[in-house]
Design a protein around this motif. Structure first.
Motif, mmCIF file in Angstrom:
data_model
loop_
_atom_site.group_PDB
_atom_site.id
_atom_site.type_symbol
_atom_site.label_atom_id
_atom_site.label_comp_id
_atom_site.label_asym_id
_atom_site.label_seq_id
_atom_site.Cartn_x
_atom_site.Cartn_y
_atom_site.Cartn_z
ATOM 1 N N VAL A 1 0.851 -1.185 0.000
ATOM 2 C CA VAL A 1 0.000 0.000 0.000
ATOM 3 C C VAL A 1 0.885 1.232 0.000
ATOM 4 C CG1 VAL A 1 -1.830 1.259 1.205
ATOM 5 C CG2 VAL A 1 -1.742 -1.246 1.334
ATOM 6 N N PHE A 2 0.627 2.143 -0.918
ATOM 7 C CA PHE A 2 1.371 3.405 -0.906
ATOM 8 C C PHE A 2 0.557 4.474 -1.625
ATOM 9 C CE2 PHE A 2 2.703 1.073 -4.642
ATOM 10 C CZ PHE A 2 2.839 2.019 -5.654
ATOM 11 N N GLY A 3 0.840 5.712 -1.288
ATOM 12 C CA GLY A 3 0.078 6.815 -1.864
ATOM 13 C C GLY A 3 0.946 7.827 -2.560
ATOM 14 N N GLY A 4 2.042 7.381 -3.149
ATOM 15 C CA GLY A 4 2.968 8.318 -3.753
ATOM 16 C C GLY A 4 4.085 8.647 -2.787
ATOM 17 N N ASN B 1 -4.434 6.103 3.796
ATOM 18 C CA ASN B 1 -3.987 5.707 5.129
ATOM 19 C C ASN B 1 -5.178 5.519 6.064
ATOM 20 O OD1 ASN B 1 -1.374 5.947 4.182
ATOM 21 N ND2 ASN B 1 -1.017 7.947 5.137
ATOM 22 N N MET B 2 -6.120 6.446 6.031
ATOM 23 C CA MET B 2 -7.282 6.357 6.919
ATOM 24 C C MET B 2 -8.173 5.167 6.546
ATOM 25 S SD MET B 2 -6.890 8.605 9.169
ATOM 26 C CE MET B 2 -8.472 8.312 9.954
ATOM 27 N N THR C 1 3.477 5.329 4.175
ATOM 28 C CA THR C 1 2.442 6.241 4.655
ATOM 29 C C THR C 1 2.747 7.708 4.427
ATOM 30 O OG1 THR C 1 3.498 6.372 6.820
ATOM 31 C CG2 THR C 1 1.830 4.647 6.518
ATOM 32 N N GLY C 2 4.000 8.077 4.192
ATOM 33 C CA GLY C 2 4.401 9.472 4.337
ATOM 34 C C GLY C 2 4.684 9.750 5.801
ATOM 35 N N GLU C 3 5.335 10.888 6.078
ATOM 36 C CA GLU C 3 5.763 11.198 7.446
ATOM 37 C C GLU C 3 4.592 11.449 8.392
ATOM 38 O OE1 GLU C 3 8.689 11.091 8.684
ATOM 39 O OE2 GLU C 3 10.009 10.995 6.929
ATOM 40 N N ALA D 1 -2.563 1.401 14.606
ATOM 41 C CA ALA D 1 -3.824 0.764 14.208
ATOM 42 C C ALA D 1 -3.594 -0.684 13.797
ATOM 43 C CB ALA D 1 -4.452 1.548 13.059
ATOM 44 N N TYR D 2 -2.543 -0.947 13.047
ATOM 45 C CA TYR D 2 -2.256 -2.321 12.645
ATOM 46 C C TYR D 2 -1.882 -3.172 13.851
ATOM 47 C CZ TYR D 2 -2.082 -0.779 7.732
ATOM 48 O OH TYR D 2 -2.401 -0.282 6.498
#
Length: 366
Positions: free
Chosen positions: A193-196, A204-205, A227-229, A238-239
């Protein structure tokens, strides 16, 4: 005299990494070539380019589109400073070729190079060119585009190369193949999972909301999440609370290895991300960034989805429960993953960097 090339632009990995792929291809052809990058201190290039072993010259520059009023004002004020920086850079480096990879920092360098008679080329990764490349189109000598429809923006200067990716991504998994972790059903399915390069808060949410459902739905999931910083500690917690095995990092410098090992990808739909997914041949759930300029991420995602290589979830419809169900369905259906991977692989353009460098060398020799 060794070939000297300046590659300008960045800001995000989607702009920067195609430039790195082209730089590596150039060096494979001409090992004595002098290749440097130009970008900003705030962009991803500031931390990635030195790690890749290339010199980086900094340009004072800011965006003019898709920004707040304050950011646009700052970008306008920085224009003359960026042009002055670009003039000094070109005078010092004396390149035989300047390549713009997108992002606002590419504008001053490519423009100054073109006005001084130096051969110039643009790389356009998206279906709809960004503002900088649209403004530069009339000045450059060539434009390498990913989509055939994009040629309309550049006229006869354009050629369809595909989006270049680093060689590590090519062939990490052929059609029908899966990662070593998923080679046997007892070993589970690896999710990436990544968002750039800066992460994606909405993704992330959604993954935080999905964590308990994912943990309850399968005991054989192995999750890696960039996740980014901003969100890294929240996602880790959460995990951990859900009892979900996960490797959570703010940034993954070894993305080629992580993507090569993954069986299912959850990510945005930037053009470079999709080029890497297709090169590796991976099943994906794409969540396009809704605020992307000209909605280009949705258009990018639709191309891959139409070929059967990805599922698309619009951010407006994104919930943790829906994402968890989609992920668990793919994790439990190896045949569908194989079909999606093969469809994604069919869109790959592994020769993109070679085609671009062929044209670049031809421009210099004219």
């Amino acid at each position: 005299m060794p070939l000297c090339v300046v590659i300008a632009g960045g800001g995000t990995g989607g702009h920067l990494y195609p430039g790195i792929a082209v730089a590596r291809e150039l060096l494979s052809r001409q090992p004595d070539a002098r290749i440097s990058f130009a970008g900003t201190a705030r962009g991803i290039e500031a931390r990635v380019v030195p790690r890749e072993g290339f010199a980086l010259d900094l340009i004072r520059s800011g965006g003019l589109k898709g920004k707040s009023i304050a950011d646009r004002a700052r970008g306008a004020l920085l224009l003359p400073l960026g042009l002055a920086d670009a003039w000094r850079l070109v005078s010092t480096r004396r390149p035989h070729l300047a390549i713009g990879v997108g992002g606002y920092s590419s504008g001053p360098v490519v423009l100054i190079a073109a006005l001084r008679g130096i051969p110039t080329m643009l790389l356009e990764q998206n279906a709809v060119p960004g503002l900088t490349n649209r403004l530069l189109a009339r000045f450059v000598r060539a434009a390498a585009v990913t989509f055939d429809s994009t040629r309309l923006f550049f006229g006869p200067k354009a050629f369809v190369s595909g989006n270049p990716v680093r060689p590590e991504f090519i062939g990490t998994a052929g059609p029908g193949k899966e990662s070593d972790i998923d080679a046997g059903s007892d070993h589970g399915t690896r999710l990436l999972v990544f968002g750039g390069s800066q992460g994606a808060h909405a993704i992330n949410m959604a993954m935080v909301e999905a964590a308990a459902e994912l943990a309850a739905g399968s005991s054989h999931l192995h999750l890696t999440h960039q996740t980014g910083e901003r969100d890294v500690e929240m996602v880790r917690a959460a995990y951990r609370q859900a009892g979900l095995e996960a490797d959570v990092e703010p940034f993954l410098y070894d993305m080629e290895r992580q993507l090569g090992q993954a069986d299912v990808i959850v990510c945005r739909a930037g053009a470079t991300t999709l080029a890497e997914i297709t090169a590796a041949g991976k099943a994906a759930i794409l969540i396009p960034l809704p605020t992307a300029t000209d909605d280009h991420q949705r258009r990018n995602a639709e191309v891959l989805a139409a070929a059967g290589g990805a599922d698309v979830m619009l951010q407006q419809d994104l919930t943790g429960l829906l994402l968890a169900r989609r992920l668990l369905a793919l994790a439990g259906d190896r045949q569908r993953r194989r079909e999606m991977a093969a469809a994604a692989k069919s869109l790959a353009r592994p020769d993109a960097a070679r085609m671009i460098v062929d044209r670049a060398i031809a421009l210099v020799k004219r």
